[in-house]
Enzyme design. Structure first.
Site, PDB file in Angstrom:
ATOM      1  N   GLU A  60       0.625  -1.238   0.073  1.00  0.00           N
ATOM      2  CA  GLU A  60      -0.080  -0.121   0.161  1.00  0.00           C
ATOM      3  C   GLU A  60       0.857   1.254   0.011  1.00  0.00           C
ATOM      4  O   GLU A  60       0.575   2.353  -0.590  1.00  0.00           O
ATOM      5  CB  GLU A  60      -0.889  -0.027   1.132  1.00  0.00           C
ATOM      6  CG  GLU A  60      -2.253  -0.847   1.039  1.00  0.00           C
ATOM      7  CD  GLU A  60      -2.968  -0.413  -0.152  1.00  0.00           C
ATOM      8  OE1 GLU A  60      -3.077   0.702  -0.449  1.00  0.00           O
ATOM      9  OE2 GLU A  60      -3.611  -1.399  -0.814  1.00  0.00           O
ATOM     10  N   TYR A 143      -7.006   6.571   4.597  1.00  0.00           N
ATOM     11  CA  TYR A 143      -7.053   5.582   3.744  1.00  0.00           C
ATOM     12  C   TYR A 143      -6.000   4.443   3.793  1.00  0.00           C
ATOM     13  O   TYR A 143      -6.709   3.095   3.818  1.00  0.00           O
ATOM     14  CB  TYR A 143      -6.552   6.103   2.248  1.00  0.00           C
ATOM     15  CG  TYR A 143      -6.391   4.933   1.016  1.00  0.00           C
ATOM     16  CD1 TYR A 143      -7.403   4.530   0.504  1.00  0.00           C
ATOM     17  CD2 TYR A 143      -4.988   4.695   0.892  1.00  0.00           C
ATOM     18  CE1 TYR A 143      -7.256   3.611  -0.408  1.00  0.00           C
ATOM     19  CE2 TYR A 143      -4.895   3.618  -0.002  1.00  0.00           C
ATOM     20  CZ  TYR A 143      -5.950   3.036  -0.649  1.00  0.00           C
ATOM     21  OH  TYR A 143      -5.771   2.094  -1.482  1.00  0.00           O
ATOM     22  N   ASP A 161      -9.604   6.808  -2.095  1.00  0.00           N
ATOM     23  CA  ASP A 161      -8.195   7.403  -2.673  1.00  0.00           C
ATOM     24  C   ASP A 161      -8.911   7.801  -4.026  1.00  0.00           C
ATOM     25  O   ASP A 161      -9.916   7.824  -4.248  1.00  0.00           O
ATOM     26  CB  ASP A 161      -7.218   6.412  -2.814  1.00  0.00           C
ATOM     27  CG  ASP A 161      -7.548   5.253  -3.816  1.00  0.00           C
ATOM     28  OD1 ASP A 161      -8.737   5.190  -4.200  1.00  0.00           O
ATOM     29  OD2 ASP A 161      -6.538   4.387  -4.088  1.00  0.00           O
TER      30      ASP A 161
END
Ligand code: SF4
Length: 377
Positions: A60, A143, A161
């Protein structure tokens, strides 16, 4: 599930934009349609073959501002060399920077290591599974915390996002600018309503049975934004939720999301100097607290009205063009003499052979200069 502590605001009860005003049948059909589509169309990505929160967290962070195809080899190499939180916490800074070299936005990698050290100190080396504890880690925003908690722990934490904003504004026909506080809060509420719906048992949503429903649902939003609901020319005819999409029905795909005026691009021009002395080249390390801190570079300067013209014997080695946020940067690298280069180095330069330079970590633009220089040898 009861262990999850959200910092996510509760839904407003009477707001005009409240998700309560959204047809709950639409929410159910969306969740069902996206889960079903994802089960047939998800890309086989290496970080999707694991539930290890560390591996998912690394993916991520790498994927922020960076495309999947760029991240793939970086993630594979990282996981081979730093397979655990402990190995990252103990790694030398040179090693983590070298593994990150070329991905840019280097604050990300320093935050990763600080967070790994914090996990070792405060959580016994085990990645936390409470949303608030994940959110408290350096470099982790709402997020990313939502993505990790949903993907690794299958918790119903929403994500929002750029990809998800595009998908939701189009499907729900949201005309407000997603950067505006009210619109942004509304989008988070929608994302939460959807992931909560996904967390309900499959029999109540008619979606295909799957454990990991919240994990798969959040990933389906990301995947739809990456593969189908793209910024330009979205593939609406192939879209699994086109019947539910306001933008498609009203042909407003190009107008949504409404991101307002783009900041005007600013052009900047730099010169780098390559100086050779007895087979060694002059380089310097960028100080702490500036962009690309601690990375190495060739001496360079920004061209301004007061820049002195180069001596006539300086020879252009290569020109590198790149963009960082709103800046469009042109960097010209010249083979130059020592006096020219030293005017840009405050006594902190080092002379190193090409083979030693290859072991250092450079920002991408200077790495291209290094490759160009190596090609001339
Ligand atoms: Fe996006 Fe088109 Fe699908 Fe709507 S129909 S979600 S605009 S791809």
């Amino acid at each position: 599930m009861d262990r999850i502590k959200h910092r996510i605001p509760a839904f407003p009860k009477n707001g005009k934009n409240s998700v309560h005003s959204v047809n709950s049948v639409k929410i159910k059909r969306l969740v069902s349609g996206l889960l079903s589509w994802f089960s047939r169309n998800a890309r086989d990505l290496p970080w999707r073959r694991t539930r290890d929160p560390y591996a998912i967290w690394v993916s991520e962070i790498m994927l922020q501002q960076t495309q999947v195809k760029t991240v793939l080899p970086y993630w594979e190499r990282w996981m081979q060399q730093l397979p655990t939180i402990q190995s990252l916490a103990k790694a030398r800074p040179e090693k983590i920077h070298k593994l990150w070299e070329g991905l840019g936005y280097y604050t990300r990698v320093r935050n990763l290591q600080r967070a790994a050290q914090l996990i070792c100190e405060q959580h016994g080396g085990i990645f936390p599974d409470l949303f608030d504890e994940v959110l408290a880690l350096p470099g982790v925003g709402r997020y990313t915390a939502g993505a990790i908690c949903s993907i690794a722990f299958d918790q119903p934490t929403p994500i929002l996002d750029g990809n998800v904003i595009r998908v939701l504004t189009r499907i729900f026909g949201i005309a407000g600018n997603p950067r505006d506080k009210k619109t942004n809060a509304h989008l988070w509420q929608l994302a939460e309503a959807l992931v909560l719906q996904a967390s309900r048992p499959a029999s109540r949503t008619n979606a295909p049975h799957s454990a990991l429903r919240t994990s798969h649902f959040n990933q389906s939003l990301m995947e739809l934004g990456a593969l189908v609901c793209t910024p330009r020319e979205p593939k609406c005819t192939d879209c699994p939720v086109k019947k539910l999409c306001v933008a498609f029905r009203q042909n407003r795909m190009e107008q949504l999301p409404n991101l307002g005026d783009r900041p005007v691009a600013t052009r900047r021009h730099f010169r780098a100097f390559i100086v050779e002395r007895r087979g060694e080249f002059l380089v310097r390390q960028r100080p702490a607290g500036v962009v690309n801190a601690h990375l190495w570079e060739f001496p360079n300067e920004e061209i301004s009205a007061r820049t002195v013209p180069l001596p006539v014997h300086s020879r252009l080695l290569c020109t590198v063009k790149h963009s960082i946020t709103r800046y469009r940067i042109t960097l010209e690298a010249f083979m130059a003499d020592e006096a020219t280069a030293k005017s840009c180095v405050n006594g902190d330069g080092r002379w190193l052979a090409l083979s030693e330079l290859q072991k250092l970590f450079f920002p991408s633009a200077h790495k291209k200069i290094l490759a160009s220089l190596a090609g001339t040898r």
